[in-house]
Design a protein around this motif. Structure first.
Motif, short mmCIF file in Angstrom:
data_model
loop_
_atom_site.label_atom_id
_atom_site.label_comp_id
_atom_site.label_asym_id
_atom_site.label_seq_id
_atom_site.Cartn_x
_atom_site.Cartn_y
_atom_site.Cartn_z
N LYS A 418 11.04 -2.60 -0.35
CA LYS A 418 10.16 -1.88 0.58
C LYS A 418 9.16 -0.99 -0.15
CE LYS A 418 13.30 -1.88 4.45
NZ LYS A 418 14.53 -1.19 4.86
N TYR A 419 9.35 -0.84 -1.45
CA TYR A 419 8.48 0.11 -2.15
C TYR A 419 7.47 -0.57 -3.05
CZ TYR A 419 11.61 3.07 0.13
OH TYR A 419 12.29 3.66 1.13
N GLU A 420 7.20 -1.85 -2.73
CA GLU A 420 6.23 -2.58 -3.53
C GLU A 420 4.84 -1.95 -3.41
OE1 GLU A 420 6.84 -6.44 -2.01
OE2 GLU A 420 8.74 -6.65 -3.06
N ARG A 421 4.54 -1.49 -2.22
CA ARG A 421 3.20 -0.90 -2.03
C ARG A 421 3.04 0.39 -2.81
NH1 ARG A 421 0.34 -0.68 3.37
NH2 ARG A 421 1.55 1.20 3.46
N LEU A 422 4.15 1.08 -3.02
CA LEU A 422 4.09 2.31 -3.82
C LEU A 422 3.63 1.97 -5.23
CD1 LEU A 422 6.66 5.09 -3.64
CD2 LEU A 422 5.92 4.39 -5.85
N PHE A 424 2.04 -0.70 -6.14
CA PHE A 424 0.66 -1.17 -6.03
C PHE A 424 -0.31 0.03 -6.00
CE2 PHE A 424 -2.72 -2.94 -3.07
CZ PHE A 424 -3.34 -3.67 -4.07
N GLY A 425 0.04 1.03 -5.22
CA GLY A 425 -0.80 2.23 -5.14
C GLY A 425 -0.92 2.92 -6.49
N VAL A 426 0.21 3.05 -7.19
CA VAL A 426 0.17 3.69 -8.51
C VAL A 426 -0.73 2.90 -9.45
CG1 VAL A 426 1.55 4.31 -10.51
CG2 VAL A 426 2.42 4.79 -8.25
N LEU A 428 -3.26 1.02 -8.66
CA LEU A 428 -4.66 1.25 -8.29
C LEU A 428 -5.16 2.57 -8.86
CD1 LEU A 428 -5.08 0.16 -4.55
CD2 LEU A 428 -5.78 -1.03 -6.60
N ILE B 112 -11.23 3.67 -3.92
CA ILE B 112 -10.04 2.86 -4.23
C ILE B 112 -8.88 3.78 -4.60
CG2 ILE B 112 -9.08 1.17 -5.81
CD1 ILE B 112 -11.03 -0.29 -4.37
N GLY B 116 -5.21 4.03 -2.94
CA GLY B 116 -3.98 3.94 -3.72
C GLY B 116 -3.07 5.13 -3.45
N VAL B 117 -3.66 6.33 -3.45
CA VAL B 117 -2.89 7.55 -3.18
C VAL B 117 -2.23 7.46 -1.82
CG1 VAL B 117 -3.11 9.99 -2.70
CG2 VAL B 117 -4.24 9.04 -4.67
N PHE B 119 -1.24 4.81 -0.17
CA PHE B 119 -0.03 3.96 -0.25
C PHE B 119 1.12 4.73 -0.87
CE2 PHE B 119 -2.59 -0.24 -0.68
CZ PHE B 119 -2.92 -0.15 0.65
N VAL B 120 0.82 5.42 -1.98
CA VAL B 120 1.89 6.11 -2.70
C VAL B 120 2.54 7.15 -1.80
CG1 VAL B 120 2.38 7.65 -4.61
CG2 VAL B 120 0.87 5.70 -4.96
N ASP B 123 4.82 5.65 1.02
CA ASP B 123 6.12 5.14 0.61
C ASP B 123 6.99 6.23 -0.01
OD1 ASP B 123 5.64 2.79 1.68
OD2 ASP B 123 5.41 1.64 -0.16
N ARG B 126 8.58 7.83 2.88
CA ARG B 126 9.59 6.92 3.39
C ARG B 126 10.84 6.95 2.53
NH1 ARG B 126 8.82 0.70 5.18
NH2 ARG B 126 11.03 0.28 5.43
#
Lengths: 457, 320
Positions: A418-422, A424-426, A428, B112, B116-117, B119-120, B123, B126
């Protein structure tokens, strides 16, 4: 390091990797091969040595993949060889071409026949690369910020999904699904409809400045998603959140006979995958050609002028609206065509695939690879698609295995997947901080960033 | 039928007003950051969400101890403002400032980063909530007098709704005062005008930008707490849609303009609620409430066609 030593080291590592990959194929040999690619790229040996070493490594990865098709690091080795071919300057064109074609048409299929996942990955990368190249025209060349790019993808996908499935019978009389061979016609059709949609959206939106355009396109993306989600009543066009399935695929009997003509017997598991893989390669070829030609044309120069300084471009007599509209419509058309392929390849279309996240991922590919740079954008697409569909998933699987084995002590609620997007965000954020010009920057962007650095001093 | 629709009207307008104030409060944060950095700070949606989560947590732990809802709400607002504000400041420090230090001129790069921030943060929250309570959806637990209500001329009004309106008006007035009358406000406007000249005048732009994020984030946090109190169910992805709408509101009102953000939010909230209530009835159930978002964006596009600078924005002459 002197050139002679470099030659020696690079060839040595490449030869050793080849031997290891052949004899004891596995993750370790794959890792050594990757090191070999990196050394070839960074040690500056003679050109012939570079080309030879890349060829050896490509051969090694291919041999290893034919024996152990489950190890994805070997596949990424092939991708790395491709990337090195594109990025290393000075390798003669014919060698680049020959080796590239060999990797794409021989190595990847060999890997794919043993493990269809690699073909699937190749198709995904290809579809996203073509879309990213389309968005590259809009964002990279013309500098227009489009946050709703997936909307055009959705329009293309639904165009074929509705008519290539029984769905159209809900509101039209006639025989549906249409014959799978209409697929090609619909690709052309989607190019036209999405280009027109692009013009219709662009006409009001492109009068606005950058950020306003961003929000309008973002809104467009949401609107298309809402429509896809809700146009199942009063008339069932899109079948709502359930999506449409099955979508017809083109008939490929001719492809079978063609392939058996050259000695490749395709089974039912890989035939369509291989067909779509080749189709996507062809489409990418076309898209790259169009990109290069547009970039060098009058319009391409006008786009770059607008991107660099809108006011100056206007003063030089460049028609703003028409030039921007052309960029917008071109990008939209690429996306629409890929949508049709996406729908046919998956045989399934649902609103899930066309969220803001999809638009942002494609934008991320363009920026990550290097805006305006064609090899960069392809690399960006390959990297992000691989990260999203494979690397992050494998990583969370790995963590899960560790947990089950009792090595790693994670609380039961924490599900790595569930934390794949995390992650991905890092990625980016780090990428933007440490390499904002992208992996393979376009020359002009590179210059700009260096100038900015000068100015800081 | 028409009579039935008209009878509903006052209630619908009041609900729209509430939603509008929520959008307006979030839009203030967008506007502040945009005014100074010309950056669409997408992560502001998540700053708002963090405020909402803090609100739920404060009520979860303090409501059983302190019987007075107003006191708990005040504590939640203060804590939400601090945590959200500091988070925004940290985000600026870690993600945006390095970009400025490197002199990145490309506008897409910070955008961008912001995504990204965002998303971080989603999660991370969460993850924390998952470990802490093993819950995904968080439920607000209200205590009196917040859950009280009365009926005023056929309009059903909850006390918490009145508090929301009061606080957001205070925020608007306070922010306007801060930006136009105080020294910090002058410095913020100076940095927004021209960063290098401001530096020559002895202003440290980094410090000012950091404070702008602190204030904008605190406003987002307050909005989040009030949102949680008003609409009860919260999850780590709750910020996305209100954030998007709030940004639309900011554009609608004329981005960079504080009063404009408020007006834009109110207009958008009103349109959305009206469309959401009446669309199904007027189209015989063929087009449902879901289309309210479509209408909001259509109106935005129309408005931008005729008034590209937004409702209250001013035409900015480009420097050549």
């Amino acid at each position: 390091m002197s050139r002679q030593t470099a030659n020696f080291v690079v060839l040595g590592v490449a030869g050793l990797s080849l031997a290891l990959l052949w004899l004891t194929p596995g993750a370790l040999a794959g890792f050594l091969g990757l090191v070999g690619v990196a050394l070839t790229a960074y040690l500056r040996p003679a050109m012939a040595v570079r080309a030879g070493s890349l060829a050896l490594l490509a051969l090694g990865f291919t041999l290893a993949l034919s024996q152990v098709p489950r190890v994805s690091i070997l596949f990424y080795g092939l991708v790395a060889v491709l990337v090195a071919l594109i990025t290393i300057p000075g390798i003669p064109r014919w060698i680049k071409g020959l080796l590239g074609v060999a990797v794409l048409l021989i190595s990847v299929p060999i890997a794919g026949f043993n493990n269809t996942f690699f073909l699937e990955l190749g198709i995904q990368i290809g579809i996203y690369a073509a879309m990213a190249l389309g968005l590259n025209v809009v964002v990279g060349m013309a500098g227009l910020l489009d946050l709703g790019y997936a909307a055009f993808f959705a329009i293309g996908a639904y165009t074929w999904a509705i008519f290539g499935s029984p769905q159209a019978a809900n509101f039209l009389s006639g025989q549906f699904p249409l014959n799978g061979n209409f697929f090609y016609l619909f690709m052309a059709f989607a190019i036209i409809t999405t280009a027109i949609t692009g013009v219709l959206i662009g006409l009001p939106a492109l009068r606005l400045r950058g950020d306003y355009l961003a929000i309008v396109t973002l809104g467009l993306g949401e609107v298309v998603r809402v429509l896809a989600n809700n146009l199942d009543h009063p008339v069932n066009f899109t079948n709502g959140p359930q999506g449409i399935t099955p979508v017809s695929r083109p008939d490929i009997g001719w492809f079978h006979s063609l392939m058996s003509g050259i000695g490749i017997e395709l089974d039912a598991r890989t035939d369509y995958q291989f067909f779509f893989y080749l189709l996507v390669l062809v489409v990418i070829g076309v898209v790259v050609l169009v990109n290069i030609n547009l970039g060098n044309s009058r319009f391409g120069r006008a786009w770059i002028a607008i991107r660099e300084d809108e006011t100056a471009a206007k003063a030089m007599g460049i028609p703003m609206l028409g030039t921007k509209l052309l960029a917008f419509a071109t990008g939209a058309a690429f996306s629409g065509a890929m949508g049709v392929i996406f729908a046919a390849q998956r045989t399934f279309v649902s609103p899930e695939s066309f969220t803001l996240l999809a638009s942002i991922t494609i934008l991320g590919m363009v920026v990550l690879g290097g805006m305006g740079s064609i090899p960069g954008v392809i690399l960006g697409a390959a990297a992000l698609t691989a990260i999203n569909t494979d690397i992050l998933k494998s990583f969370s699987e790995y963590l899960n295995n560790l947990r089950q084995a009792g090595v790693l002590n994670l609380p039961s609620q924490v599900e790595p997947a569930k934390y794949e997007r995390l992650v991905f965000g890092v990625i980016l954020v780090l990428m933007m901080i440490f390499r904002p010009q992208g992996l393979i920057p376009e020359r002009r962007h590179q210059l700009e960033i260096e100038e900015a650095k000068e100015a800081q001093r | 039928m028409l009579e039935g629709l008209l009878a509903l009207l006052p209630q619908v307008i009041f609900d729209g007003l509430l939603l509008g104030f929520v959008y307006a409060m979030i839009a203030l944060g967008y506007t502040m950051v945009y005014g100074v950095l010309e950056l669409i700070n997408f992560a502001h949606s998540e700053i708002f969400m963090i405020g909402a989560v803090v609100g739920v947590e404060v009520f979860r732990y303090l409501a059983p101890v302190i019987p007075n809802g107003i006191v708990v709400l005040l504590l939640a607002l203060i804590l939400g403002a601090i945590i959200s504000g500091v988070t925004a400041m940290i985000v600026e420090r870690l993600a945006y400032r390095p970009l400025r230090a490197r002199g990145t001129t490309n506008r897409l790069v910070p955008l961008i980063t912001a995504i990204g921030v965002s998303f971080v943060l989603q999660d991370l929250v969460r993850l924390v909530e998952g470990i802490w309570h093993n819950e995904f959806k968080l439920q607000m637990r209200l205590i009196p007098p917040l859950d009280g209500n009365f009926t005023f001329l056929t309009v059903f009004i909850q006390y918490k709704a009145l508090i929301l309106i009061l606080v957001s008006l205070l925020m608007l007035v306070g922010l306007n005062y801060l930006v136009s009358r105080t020294k910090l406000g002058t410095a913020i406007r100076a940095v927004a005008q021209d960063m290098s000249t401001a530096r020559l005048m002895g202003i440290n732009p980094d410090v000012i930008i950091s404070r702008t994020f602190l204030i904008g984030g605190a406003l987002g946090g307050v909005a989040g707490v009030l949102f949680a109190v008003q609409y009860s169910t919260i999850d780590p992805y709750v910020g996305f849609l209100p954030g998007l709408k709030a940004f639309t509101a900011a554009v609608l009102g004329g981005i960079g303009n504080i009063t404009g953000a408020m007006v834009g939010g109110l207009v958008l909230g009103q349109m959305e609620t009206l469309a959401g209530t009446y669309l199904p009835t007027l189209t015989g159930g063929n087009f449902g409430t879901e289309y309210k978002d479509v209408i909001a964006f259509l109106i935005l596009i129309l408005l931008l066609l005729f008034r590209p600078q937004g409702l209250l924005g001013q035409v900015v002459k480009e420097k050549v």
